[in-house]
Design a protein around this motif. Structure first.
Motif, PDB file in Angstrom:
ATOM      1  N   ALA A  73       0.840  -1.208   0.000  1.00 48.33           N
ATOM      2  CA  ALA A  73       0.000   0.000   0.000  1.00 48.33           C
ATOM      3  C   ALA A  73       0.869   1.250   0.000  1.00 48.33           C
ATOM      4  O   ALA A  73       0.479   2.291  -0.520  1.00 48.33           O
ATOM      5  N   TYR A  94      -2.659   7.442   9.862  1.00 52.61           N
ATOM      6  CA  TYR A  94      -1.548   6.525   9.547  1.00 52.61           C
ATOM      7  C   TYR A  94      -0.260   7.316   9.269  1.00 52.61           C
ATOM      8  O   TYR A  94      -0.176   8.023   8.241  1.00 52.61           O
ATOM      9  N   TYR A 127      -7.547  11.544   2.288  1.00 49.59           N
ATOM     10  CA  TYR A 127      -7.107  10.174   2.597  1.00 49.59           C
ATOM     11  C   TYR A 127      -7.903   9.658   3.799  1.00 49.59           C
ATOM     12  O   TYR A 127      -7.926  10.304   4.848  1.00 49.59           O
ATOM     13  N   THR A 133      -9.425   5.918   6.050  1.00 49.21           N
ATOM     14  CA  THR A 133      -9.403   4.470   6.305  1.00 49.21           C
ATOM     15  C   THR A 133     -10.798   4.091   6.848  1.00 49.21           C
ATOM     16  O   THR A 133     -10.955   3.880   8.050  1.00 49.21           O
ATOM     17  N   LYS A 165      -1.654  -7.602   5.590  1.00 45.86           N
ATOM     18  CA  LYS A 165      -2.406  -8.068   6.763  1.00 45.86           C
ATOM     19  C   LYS A 165      -2.970  -9.459   6.510  1.00 45.86           C
ATOM     20  O   LYS A 165      -2.885 -10.329   7.357  1.00 45.86           O
ATOM     21  N   ARG A 188       5.174  -7.874   0.198  1.00 45.62           N
ATOM     22  CA  ARG A 188       5.246  -6.548  -0.452  1.00 45.62           C
ATOM     23  C   ARG A 188       4.401  -6.483  -1.729  1.00 45.62           C
ATOM     24  O   ARG A 188       4.869  -6.050  -2.777  1.00 45.62           O
TER      25      ARG A 188
END
Ligand SMILES: Cc1ncc(COP(=O)(O)O)c(C=O)c1O
Length: 499
Positions: free
Chosen positions: A204, A229, A269, A271, A337, A344
């Motif tokens: 990400a 984050y 941005y 989440t 996760k 990666r």
């Protein structure tokens, strides 16, 4: 007096070794003598035959070493008709490579030149480089990883390598993986997409960086959740965007607060499925409000759906992207996760209008992630292994979550209070008001427990501090022991402060 052999004079020596072949030892030895200045430019070397005799080795390794040194320009002449040290070795190379002279060189006090925009990762300075200890957050359970299956899949794809393996490939990524991701996210997250809208990234993190550098200009504005984050913040600041921290409440990012702070963002941005790090889910009214603002302001929304799979207590919520009718949302997913961070691999799902620009930008940074891993992951998803793995780990994480909440209730002693999110791989445990969470994290660290202070996610001072505690990677026994140590340490900290 008989002339002493050169090898004795210069200390050139070789010995039989399984690790370094003789020709390599000779090559390194003579090259070192040249760079040290002990063999000066123009110096004549003994014949290969004499050198072989002196060193008591066959002539072949000596010939090989000389050929290599001539090829690289350290020696000149022809093997067999007299070889000299090349006249072109610059004096400063000899000077700098001499270990004795190097030791006496004045130390430069100048700082190394780095760009002012180079980001500072506070996270990396603390835990990332150290061995993992409970209760470090955000890590998957290592014991559950389907390693045998994974090695079988990668071996199989190397064995069956087709003609596409000889090319660099499309910068969007390996097509079978893009297809598999497309099917998976439309099934599990109601994401609306075609394989040609999917771009495979190196996690990400690369997706965030690509969007920040490709879609916005330097100095343009991005709203970001606060707390939020830190690695996203680092990506945005290294792209020289103006990051506006917007508070979050129980419904998610406070759009009205954002409008007061900076009413014309170019990017937002969020989440929404598991607010990082508070673990709250963005409400439906807030989702619609966000989409409306993005459309009105012609702003992009980056939806980082990093934890969507690990949600229990309630059913999964569809993605924000699935509600978007104006092509405002860019969806970011990852396998750090649900599989493992070391893989990666992550992905971006972008509206058709920007596929090409993102593809071109990607091709200048890193063309695409390793092909065999992409092929293996495509099969892992396509054959249903990913969803099976998620179901299995979900059970494990659910019981570990309970173990952590129970342990905090048992040992907390007024120092820790678990937040009631009930989802994810970590939770925030609140500290009593007025307790500095960075100090608490230091005390925890000294007592053998890894935690992350909530304030390290936050730009503004927090009204109440907390510790982010992970449970997914540790069994119930380790969770209980670590929580007991943590709570004891916090209790002692409080007593020493008040006494
Ligand atoms: C909010 C958030 N997004 C994304 C990620 C995953 O990032 P990556 O895929 O680069 O490992 C994480 C990992 O901790 C995260 O916390």
């Amino acid at each position: 007096m008989p002339k002493r052999p050169l090898t004795v004079l210069l200390g050139l020596n070789v010995r039989t070794s399984r690790d370094v072949p003789l020709h390599r030892q000779l090559y390194l030895g003579i090259r070192g003598l040249i760079l040290d200045g002990r063999l000066k430019p123009g110096a004549r070397l003994p014949s290969t035959r004499n050198l072989a005799n002196e060193l008591m080795v066959s002539r072949t390794p000596v010939l090989n070493a000389f050929e290599q040194l001539i090829f690289e320009g350290y020696l000149e002449g022809k093997v067999g008709s007299g070889t000299r040290v090349s006249a072109c070795i610059p004096g400063d190379v000899r000077h700098l490579s001499s270990s004795t002279e190097l030791a006496h060189l004045p130390k430069s006090r100048r700082k190394p030149r780095v760009a002012r925009r180079a980001p500072v990762y506070l996270f990396d300075k603390t835990l990332s480089a150290m061995p993992i200890r409970p209760l470090r957050p955000g890590l998957p359970d290592i014991g559950s990883l389907p390693l045998k299956l994974w090695s079988r899949l990668t071996a199989k794809h190397w064995r069956e390598a087709g003609s596409e393996f000889t090319q660099h490939g499309d910068s969007l990524g390996f097509l079978p993986l893009r297809k598999a991701i497309c099917e998976y996210v439309s099934r599990s997250r109601a994401v609306r997409c075609e394989p040609d809208q999917v771009l495979i990234t190196s996690g990400a993190q690369q997706a965030l960086y690509l969007c920040a550098t490709t879609l916005l200009d330097v100095g343009e504005t991005i709203w970001m959740e606060d707390p939020g984050y830190p690695r996203a913040r680092a990506a945005f600041s290294s792209a020289k965007l103006k990051t506006v921290p917007v508070p979050v409440d129980a419904e998610g990012l406070e759009v009205s607060a954002g409008m007061k702070k900076q009413p014309a963002p170019q990017m937002i941005y969020v989440t929404p499925s598991f607010q990082c790090p508070l673990g709250l889910m963005m409400s439906l009214p807030r989702r619609f409000e966000l989409l409306r603002i993005a459309t009105e302001k012609n702003a992009w929304i980056l939806e980082d759906d990093y934890f969507s799979e690990y949600r229990y207590g309630t059913n999964p919520v569809a993605s924000l992207q699935s509600l978007d009718r104006n092509d405002r949302v860019i969806y970011i997913g990852n396998f750090s996760k649900s599989v493992v961070p070391f893989l990666r691999i992550g992905f971006l799902i972008v509206p058709p209008s920007i596929v090409n620009i993102i593809r071109m930008a990607r091709s200048t940074v890193s063309r695409q992630p390793p092909g065999v891993d992409q092929a293996a992951l495509a099969e892992f998803i396509g054959e249903g292994h990913l969803e099976r793995h998620i179901r299995a780990t979900l059970q494990i994480y659910r019981s570990r979550h309970e173990a952590l909440v129970d342990a905090i209730r048992q040992y907390g002693n007024g120092m820790l209070e678990p937040s009631a999110t009930g989802i994810g791989m970590y939770l925030v445990a609140w500290l009593p008001r007025g307790v500095d969470d960075r100090r608490a994290a230091k005390v925890a660290f000294a007592s053998g427990v890894d935690t992350v202070p909530l304030s390290s996610f936050s730009v503004r001072p927090l009204r109440r501090g907390g510790l982010v505690l992970g449970y997914s990677a540790y069994d119930a026994k380790r969770i209980r022991t670590a929580t007991r140590h943590l709570c004891d340490a916090l209790f002692n900290m409080k007593n020493t402060t008040t006494n």
